[in-house]
Write an enzyme that holds these catalytic residues in place. Structure first.
Site, PDB file in Angstrom:
ATOM      1  N   ARG A 197      58.641  21.411   8.833  1.00  0.00           N
ATOM      2  CA  ARG A 197      57.582  22.403   8.604  1.00  0.00           C
ATOM      3  C   ARG A 197      57.351  22.697   7.129  1.00  0.00           C
ATOM      4  NH1 ARG A 197      58.262  26.973  13.124  1.00  0.00           N
ATOM      5  NH2 ARG A 197      56.275  27.620  12.236  1.00  0.00           N
TER       6      ARG A 197
ATOM      7  N   HIS B  60      60.317  13.219   7.788  1.00  0.00           N
ATOM      8  CA  HIS B  60      60.379  14.556   7.200  1.00  0.00           C
ATOM      9  C   HIS B  60      61.522  14.720   6.214  1.00  0.00           C
ATOM     10  CE1 HIS B  60      57.212  15.724   9.885  1.00  0.00           C
ATOM     11  NE2 HIS B  60      57.906  15.301  10.919  1.00  0.00           N
TER      12      HIS B  60
ATOM     13  N   PRO C 289      67.167  28.561  10.599  1.00  0.00           N
ATOM     14  CA  PRO C 289      68.541  28.727  10.106  1.00  0.00           C
ATOM     15  C   PRO C 289      68.761  30.146   9.591  1.00  0.00           C
ATOM     16  CG  PRO C 289      67.497  26.797   9.116  1.00  0.00           C
ATOM     17  CD  PRO C 289      66.434  27.543   9.853  1.00  0.00           C
ATOM     18  N   GLU C 290      69.775  30.810  10.089  1.00  0.00           N
ATOM     19  CA  GLU C 290      70.131  32.139   9.596  1.00  0.00           C
ATOM     20  C   GLU C 290      71.413  32.008   8.767  1.00  0.00           C
ATOM     21  OE1 GLU C 290      69.857  35.414  12.291  1.00  0.00           O
ATOM     22  OE2 GLU C 290      68.058  34.652  13.269  1.00  0.00           O
TER      23      GLU C 290
END
Ligand SMILES: [Zn+2]
Length: 271
Positions: free
Chosen positions: A110, A91, A2-3
């Site tokens: 992650r 997750h 994500p930016e």
């Protein structure tokens, strides 16, 4: 990853649903994020009233009367609203449950993301303290970039991705903005003139605005806060288009490694 546009899309999706709401409780299913989720967080946030949802660089700030919840999406995080009855998946490491029953859920396979807390009146969080201006700040101008880069021999693409100079210009948007500005990403930052920096700032803003309007770039597993995939990747002019014809001049888009990241550019359009 994500930016800024993906984080801003998330912020805009969450804000109307969160403002004025009271937190019932938080559920931490996995404390082992990039930094451990603070032990006191559940106690501190229970019962808090949400005043706003802000963004600084790629940090989301859920501002409450009792402090601020700081969330970073890391490499693979997604924060979105679910119905309180939706069972968590593998997750789904963090839930913020509102009294209304709606739940803000963080999924981060992650676990490079962050869930942190800041008490009211505390000094700026250390992760936020040394950040450069936002790309939409008045302080971020072509003159500013020109002055800051006079002594820099590093390539311009790497320099504009330096968060101490300006935040939120990640790999995709650096490639795209440099293409729009016609600047070769390998050029030493110190050799780029003032007029080109003035144009570059305008192109950085326009690129980010276009991406925010499109809901971000949906690469790998990123999905915006409303569950909809962003579609800015369909509008990329160079990023991810190696070997395809440049949309302006028809030359083939090139790719090379720069600081362990892929840079895409058109040798015909970028000098
Ligand atoms: Zn071209």
């Amino acid at each position: 990853m994500p930016e800024l546009p993906e984080v801003e899309t998330t912020r805009r999706g969450l804000e109307p649903a969160l403002i004025g709401q009271r937190v019932s409780h938080a559920i931490v299913r996995h404390r082992g994020m990039r930094e451990p989720v603070p032990r006191a967080l559940e106690r501190k946030i229970a019962g808090a009233r949400i005043h706003g949802v802000q963004r600084r660089a790629k940090y989301l700030l859920i501002v409450c009367d009792r402090g601020t919840l700081i969330v970073h999406l890391g490499m693979s995080g997604r924060l979105w609203l679910v119905d309180g009855h939706t069972a968590p998946a593998t997750h789904d490491h963090f839930d913020l449950v509102l009294e209304s029953g709606a739940t803000v859920r963080l999924r981060d396979p992650r676990r490079f993301g962050l869930v942190l807390w800041q008490d009211p009146g505390a000094p700026t969080h250390r992760l936020l303290a040394h950040l450069g201006p936002e790309p939409f700040d008045e302080a971020f101008t072509g003159d500013y970039l020109y002055r800051q880069t006079r002594a820099r021999s590093a390539a311009i693409k790497q320099v504009i991705m330096d968060g101490k100079l300006v935040v939120g210009i990640g790999n995709i948007y650096a490639s795209e903005a440099l293409f729009r500005a016609g600047i070769n990403p390998k050029l030493a930052a110190g050799r780029v003139g003032r007029a080109r920096y003035i144009a570059l700032v305008e192109h950085i803003r326009a690129t980010l605005e276009d991406a925010i309007r499109a809901g971000g770039s949906s690469l790998r597993d990123y999905v915006g806060s409303n569950g909809q995939a962003g579609y800015f990747q369909n509008e990329h002019l160079v990023y991810g288009r190696r070997g395809e014809p440049c949309r302006r001049c028809g030359a083939l888009v090139k790719e090379f490694r720069q600081g362990q990241r892929s840079t895409f550019y058109c040798a015909g359009c970028q000098r």
